[in-house]
Each structure stands twice: as C-alpha cells, then as structure tokens.
Design an enzyme around this catalytic site. Structure first.
Site, PDB file in Angstrom:
ATOM      1  N   TYR A 142       0.855  -1.183   0.000  1.00  0.00           N
ATOM      2  CA  TYR A 142       0.000   0.000   0.000  1.00  0.00           C
ATOM      3  C   TYR A 142       0.889   1.230   0.000  1.00  0.00           C
ATOM      4  CZ  TYR A 142      -3.526   3.349   1.702  1.00  0.00           C
ATOM      5  OH  TYR A 142      -4.372   4.422   1.856  1.00  0.00           O
ATOM      6  N   ASP A 237       9.253   2.575  -0.055  1.00  0.00           N
ATOM      7  CA  ASP A 237       8.211   3.210   0.753  1.00  0.00           C
ATOM      8  C   ASP A 237       8.438   2.789   2.194  1.00  0.00           C
ATOM      9  OD1 ASP A 237       5.962   3.905   2.179  1.00  0.00           O
ATOM     10  OD2 ASP A 237       4.575   3.512   0.521  1.00  0.00           O
ATOM     11  N   LYS A 265       4.618   8.899   9.193  1.00  0.00           N
ATOM     12  CA  LYS A 265       4.373   8.348  10.534  1.00  0.00           C
ATOM     13  C   LYS A 265       5.371   8.821  11.597  1.00  0.00           C
ATOM     14  CE  LYS A 265       1.750   4.465   8.690  1.00  0.00           C
ATOM     15  NZ  LYS A 265       0.341   4.731   8.985  1.00  0.00           N
TER      16      LYS A 265
HETATM   17  N1  HOZ Z   1      -3.850   3.207   6.310  1.00  0.00           N
HETATM   18  C1  HOZ Z   1      -3.580   3.089   7.706  1.00  0.00           C
HETATM   19  C2  HOZ Z   1      -3.130   1.738   8.065  1.00  0.00           C
HETATM   20  N2  HOZ Z   1      -2.244   1.119   7.186  1.00  0.00           N
HETATM   21  C3  HOZ Z   1      -4.789   3.444   8.535  1.00  0.00           C
HETATM   22  C4  HOZ Z   1      -4.768   4.848   8.930  1.00  0.00           C
HETATM   23  C5  HOZ Z   1      -5.832   5.209   9.963  1.00  0.00           C
HETATM   24  O1  HOZ Z   1      -6.921   4.705   9.915  1.00  0.00           O
HETATM   25  O2  HOZ Z   1      -5.530   6.034  10.812  1.00  0.00           O
END
Ligand code: HOZ
Length: 427
Positions: A142, A237, A265
């Site tokens: 992702y 990534d 993050k």
């Molecule tokens: N895409 C995030 C986990 N891989 C989730 C982000 C969220 O819901 O805060």
C-alpha cells in the site's frame, strides 16, 4: 447504550461509515469502533472510560509512547509562536538535515503532510526524471490512496476485500504494473521485456499493509540491480518501516540504497509530517529548481515539525532500538507460546518495533500465504483481546506496533490477556 455505541450511531449520520479512515470502522472484525478520549504511554482510554494497551500507536507514529512529555512540551512551545505561516522556518532546515543524516541514501528531502502525498509526489518526480510512465508495485503493498497506487493494494482495500478501488480511470491504472512480492524471476522477466519503459519500482521493504511481510534480501537486491541496469528509480516506501524497524529504516537493515525513499508516521511523532527524498540529482528536478511540480500550504508546518524533531531526538537515545526490538520479540514469542499451549495454529514475526500475528502454522513468505491465514480466528482473537483491554489493529491485514513505553509489566499483562483469548478460541 454505551458511549461508544451512541457516538458511532451519531458519527454515521454525518460521516460515511462514521469514520475518517476506513479500517477504523471495525467492519471486517465486526462490532463498534472505540472512540478514544485520551492516551498516555502505552495506553488509551475510550469514551466509556475503558483502558486499553494500544498496539497500533496511531498506526505507527507513537513510537515513544502517547503524549510523551518532551514531545508535548515541544508542540506547546511551537504552537505558542503561531500555527502556520506559509513561509519557511529554521525548523524545516533542521528536520531536513536530521533526515539526511539518519538516512544516508537521502541527499535532499521535501517535507509534505501525509504518506499518500509523499508517495504520490515521489512517483511524479520519478516519472519526470526518467521521462517514462510505467511504475511497478507489488500485490498487497500500500502506497497511499493516489489513483495510480490503488491497484491490488493492501491496508483498508485488502481488509474490505476490494484491492482495486472504484473511481480509478483505466487510463491511469494501465501505467501501474502489479507483480508478486518476493518473486525475483517475475521481476527479471518484466525488466527484460519492458525495462526501457519502467520509471520506478516502488516497494515496502518490510511490508506492513498486508499484515507484516518481510522482503527477502535476494528480492530487494534483484530490484536494485535491475533498476540500475535499466535506468529506473528504485523507491522504498518506508512510511511504516522508516525509524521503526531500525533508526536508518529497512534500508539500513538490508544494506541496500534506494534512489528515493518515502517517509511518514514516526517523523511526525503524531502530527502530520511526511517526506520524500533521495539522490540530489533527482530531487533537483522538483519545483522551484526543476519542472516537476509539487506544493502544499501545510508542508513543513512548524508545530508538526516540532513534534517530529523531538521524536527523532528521543529515538536516538542509546539502546532505544535494542530495547524496542527486545520488547516486541518478547511479545511475539510469548503469544506464540500461549497459542502452542492450547493447540491453536498460530505464528508471529517482528522487525524492530513492528510485528505481525498470523493464524497459520508458519510465518508467511508471500501474499498468497498471507491470504491463506484463518481470518475468522483472527477476528475472534481480536475481540477476545479487546474485551481483555488490549487493542490490536482491527484487521488481519495490518501490522502491529510496539512503543518504548511497553514495559515488561505491560507485555506481561498483554500475554495474560492472550492466554485467555487463545483459550476462548478452542472452547
Ligand atoms: N492506512 C492506515 C493503516 N495502514 C490506517 C490509517 C488510519 O486509519 O488512521
């Protein structure tokens, strides 16, 4: 009706699904999402006043624990000077210098506000630099929700069983080629057929959006060699793995230098900071130096940068990653032992402060093995743990995160909850 139930009912009237990011909705595990009121160290509390040991850490950023006093102090001091200027600040220079120092493959860096924005901008840059359109990604990885990356993607798309999003024009998707993670032969073949059309290969070197899945060294080395040979940009990534699996990210563990890196993050410490950076000759194609456009009102926001900088300072304390890795391994080994004791098919893995739990006999080595895990069992385990006050990611396809505040006592409490939860599965 509990406070969580009533907030969820209310949220669904004004927000699609009642949440601002799909995995939070608990749809794949069932039940009511917990509405969080406050967090401290390894814990957070929901609207009904229940305390949880938190293993998502805001999906990665909370590596030093929630509301760390030094981070909060830095944020308060920055906020007192104004929230956003739309003009440069010295803090942004300090952060750029710090990132370049900690991740040697990054010679220049641009700060943005989210991982999605960073990956999207980095891919545009790679296309601008190479003059090519085609990008290779891997099934289950992702890279945020930019159109061209929502093809056979992980995270929420995998959680809800729609790995390719609606609303992505076929004309955009046709420039994304999806290959199998950890399949070197397929990568070789693709490059030998169309190497001169490939702008970039983007990969999570430790995947965290289809549960945790490690790349093999051979896979990443093959990628490095082929990109160099064919003039394509190798892009790691490291939004999840950066400053999480090691201070220098997954690239330092594998000893491989990508041309570009995408970060997010941890570098924001809980506020919106992300970045992309890499070889200076490539980064110089970015506006205002070059023709590839990218901009943002809140990019390098002073309050967010203050949170990020104070987090980057804490993680450089001696033995930070040794301790984080030890606690995470202790948690995984303890869980595996608890499952074995009651005969539940289960395995676990971790890299630094990032972990994966799998309802399968062996740690998966590829996407197909991840998909073969017992999702129903995961869902039952998730709810048993939640009842016992442990908050795991509400999806079988997300990695988990441990913070520096997860002490021995916290891990022991988690393992006691795990023993009870595994026992319920067999009951
Ligand atoms: N895409 C995030 C986990 N891989 C989730 C982000 C969220 O819901 O805060």
């Amino acid at each position: 009706m509990s406070q969580n139930d009533s907030l969820f009912a209310r949220a669904q009237r004004s927000t699609p699904g009642g949440v601002n990011s799909p995995v939070r909705a608990f749809r794949s595990v069932g039940g009511t999402p917990r509405f969080i009121t406050r967090a401290e160290g390894p814990y957070f509390w929901d609207a009904d006043g229940k305390r949880y040991i938190d293993y998502i850490g805001s999906w990665g950023p909370a590596i030093v624990g929630h509301a760390h006093p030094e981070v909060i102090k830095a944020v308060q001091a920055a906020a007192a000077n104004g929230l956003s200027f739309g003009a440069p600040t010295e803090g942004e220079i300090l952060m750029a210098e710090e990132i370049c120092k900690l991740v040697p493959s990054i010679e220049m860096v641009r700060l943005v506000s989210s991982g999605t924005e960073a990956a999207m901008s980095a891919l545009r840059l790679a296309r601008g630099v190479t003059g090519r359109d085609m990008v290779i990604k891997f099934e289950g990885c992702y890279h945020g929700h930019a159109d061209s990356m929502l093809v056979k993607a992980g995270s929420g798309l995998l959680t809800f069983g729609n790995p390719t999003s609606a609303g992505v024009p076929a004309d955009f998707a046709k420039h994304t080629m999806v290959l199998d993670y950890n399949d070197c032969a397929q990568l070789e073949e693709t490059f030998s057929n169309m190497g001169d059309r490939i702008a970039a290969v983007i990969v999570e070197p430790v995947a965290g959006n289809m549960n945790l899945l490690r790349a093999t060294s051979e896979f990443l080395q093959t990628m490095r060699r082929l990109c160099t040979q064919h003039g394509a940009v190798l892009m790691f990534d490291e939004v999840m793995s950066g400053f999480r699996v090691a201070l220098g990210g997954a690239q330092s563990l594998y000893g491989i230098q990508p041309d570009m890196t995408v970060l997010g993050k941890v570098i924001g410490g809980g506020l919106p900071v992300a970045a992309f950076g890499g070889r200076a000759d490539m980064m110089k194609h970015l506006a205002p130096l070059g023709p590839v456009y990218q901009a943002g009102t809140l990019s390098g926001n002073p309050v967010a940068v203050a949170a990020g900088m104070s987090t980057l300072k804490i993680i450089q304390q001696p033995s930070f990653y040794e301790k984080l890795g030890t606690q995470t391994r202790k948690l995984m080994e303890g869980m595996a032992m608890a499952a074995r004791e009651v005969g539940v098919a289960f395995s676990a893995d971790s890299v630094g402060g990032m972990f994966g739990i799998y309802f399968s006999e062996h740690v998966p080595e590829n996407y197909a093995q991840i998909m073969a895990g017992n999702k129903e069992r995961f869902n039952q385990f998730f709810h048993a743990m939640l009842d016992a006050g442990v908050y795991l990611a509400p999806s079988a396809f997300e990695a988990g995160f441990v913070s520096a505040m997860h002490s021995d006592a916290v891990i022991d409490e988690t393992l006691a909850a795990a023993r009870g939860s595994f026992a319920k599965l067999t009951a």
